[in-house]
Design an enzyme around this catalytic site. Sequence first.
Site, PDB file in Angstrom:
ATOM      1  N   HIS A  26      -1.443  -9.693  -3.742  1.00 14.79           N
ATOM      2  CA  HIS A  26      -2.378  -8.938  -4.627  1.00 14.79           C
ATOM      3  C   HIS A  26      -2.772  -9.680  -5.658  1.00 14.79           C
ATOM      4  CE1 HIS A  26      -3.294  -5.004  -6.565  1.00 14.79           C
ATOM      5  NE2 HIS A  26      -2.453  -4.404  -5.839  1.00 14.79           N
ATOM      6  N   ALA A  27      -3.285 -10.618  -5.337  1.00 21.92           N
ATOM      7  CA  ALA A  27      -4.301 -11.477  -6.561  1.00 21.92           C
ATOM      8  C   ALA A  27      -5.446 -10.894  -6.855  1.00 21.92           C
ATOM      9  CB  ALA A  27      -4.454 -12.781  -6.105  1.00 21.92           C
ATOM     10  N   GLU A  33      -6.804  -7.879   0.000  1.00 22.96           N
ATOM     11  CA  GLU A  33      -5.364  -7.826   0.413  1.00 22.96           C
ATOM     12  C   GLU A  33      -5.390  -7.690   1.958  1.00 22.96           C
ATOM     13  OE1 GLU A  33      -3.433  -4.775  -2.073  1.00 22.96           O
ATOM     14  OE2 GLU A  33      -5.413  -4.736  -2.932  1.00 22.96           O
ATOM     15  N   ASP A  52     -11.752   1.037  -3.340  1.00 22.36           N
ATOM     16  CA  ASP A  52     -10.393   1.080  -3.039  1.00 22.36           C
ATOM     17  C   ASP A  52     -10.108   1.425  -1.721  1.00 22.36           C
ATOM     18  OD1 ASP A  52      -7.262   0.780  -3.291  1.00 22.36           O
ATOM     19  OD2 ASP A  52      -7.143   1.970  -4.687  1.00 22.36           O
ATOM     20  N   HIS A  67       3.573  -0.062  -2.519  1.00 23.51           N
ATOM     21  CA  HIS A  67       4.049  -1.448  -2.642  1.00 23.51           C
ATOM     22  C   HIS A  67       5.526  -1.817  -2.637  1.00 23.51           C
ATOM     23  CE1 HIS A  67      -0.001  -2.437  -3.033  1.00 23.51           C
ATOM     24  NE2 HIS A  67      -0.046  -2.228  -4.136  1.00 23.51           N
ATOM     25  N   ASN A 102       0.968  -1.134  -0.090  1.00 19.92           N
ATOM     26  CA  ASN A 102       0.051  -0.011   0.162  1.00 19.92           C
ATOM     27  C   ASN A 102       0.773   1.339   0.041  1.00 19.92           C
ATOM     28  OD1 ASN A 102      -2.453   1.533   0.370  1.00 19.92           O
ATOM     29  ND2 ASN A 102      -3.523  -0.449   0.958  1.00 19.92           N
ATOM     30  N   ARG A 103       0.385   2.387   0.561  1.00 20.97           N
ATOM     31  CA  ARG A 103       1.088   3.728   0.312  1.00 20.97           C
ATOM     32  C   ARG A 103       1.667   3.962   1.479  1.00 20.97           C
ATOM     33  NH1 ARG A 103      -3.159   3.618  -3.088  1.00 20.97           N
ATOM     34  NH2 ARG A 103      -2.919   4.074  -5.124  1.00 20.97           N
TER      35      ARG A 103
END
Length: 370
Positions: A196-197, A329, A267, A118, A92-93
């Site tokens: 991250h599927a 996730e 998201d 990521h 993530n960020r």
Amino acid sequence: MARAALLPVALLLCLAMASSADAGRKTVGVYELKNKKGDFSIKVTNWGATLMSVIVPDSNGNSADVVLGYDTVAGFVNGSSYFGALVGRVANRIAKGRFVLDGITYHLYTNDGNNTLHGGLRGFSKVIWTVKEYVPSGDSPYITFYYHSFDGEEGFPGALDVYATYQLSGSYDLRIRMNATALGKAKATPVNLANHAYWNLAGHGSGDVLGHQVRVRASRYTPVDDESMIPTGEVAGVAGTPYDLRRLTPLGSRVGLVSAGGAAGFDVNYAVEGDGFRPVAYVREPVSGRAFELWADQPGVQLYTGNWLRNEKGKAGAVYRQHGALCLETQGFPDAVNHPNFPSVIVRPGGVYKHHMLFKFSSPEQRSVL
């Protein structure tokens, strides 16, 4: 989950070559795990410890691949959507690519506007992992990948030994275990790994997932600044908002009511109810009857509905378009390093990070609801 950093193909190939050089004689391969019955299997690659395919039967026993991806490893090397990858060192960020830890300010590579996404330019999804163990069949087939992340990689402090194991632990169970040990005696580091599927239970090339029904065991979520996609620090209730998925809900009834970074759809990070290894979410595709329960031991789960998929050429000639998949996730909260009120993602020297996920697919004979 959200906009991927769009990197030139040549640059990605250079990264791959650099990773190969670092890895010595390591080569990239594709590895298959299959259950005893032969109707449930996955393929993975040690490029990015990536989940390439998941083949599972529907309610009539007809099998299909239910994760998005590419036909060859080269597609994953050159791709920009993190299909199936293990992302880190921090998923993530991280806001503005910086954080302060033990009085030291660390600056990271920013690959998502002003933010780090990521793990940066060359995160764990863009390196070659070592295959440590591989048991392709039997009662509980599995594969374990290993990666050594050096002190200072992408700007992160401290060295890590990282392991990721994919295992078929039951007739239709897929387990993913991730752990990382902080090496040395001096430097703590943030660690937040995620798989991250991209899931489409009707089949990877079957269109959008708006008909999928989703339940998330969370009464709270972490709102973000819509422009930067960085959490505000608030942990808000979902009650009375379109983010309330505590009951089984068709995604198509909500994607037009929510947006992230200017694109319609989910998201968002949810604060999962409870502690320890517990149920997180349930997903069902009513036409095929395929469904899975997701269990995990992390505080959060990011629901992403492929908002930024734009005519991506995938496996078997499929073209993936907006809302062509969903991601769940499990993770620590986004930007936790800059929000002391969030669950900590810091691992101290000698400490071990652990992350356990379980996808329990319903069998053709069983149609249970979480």
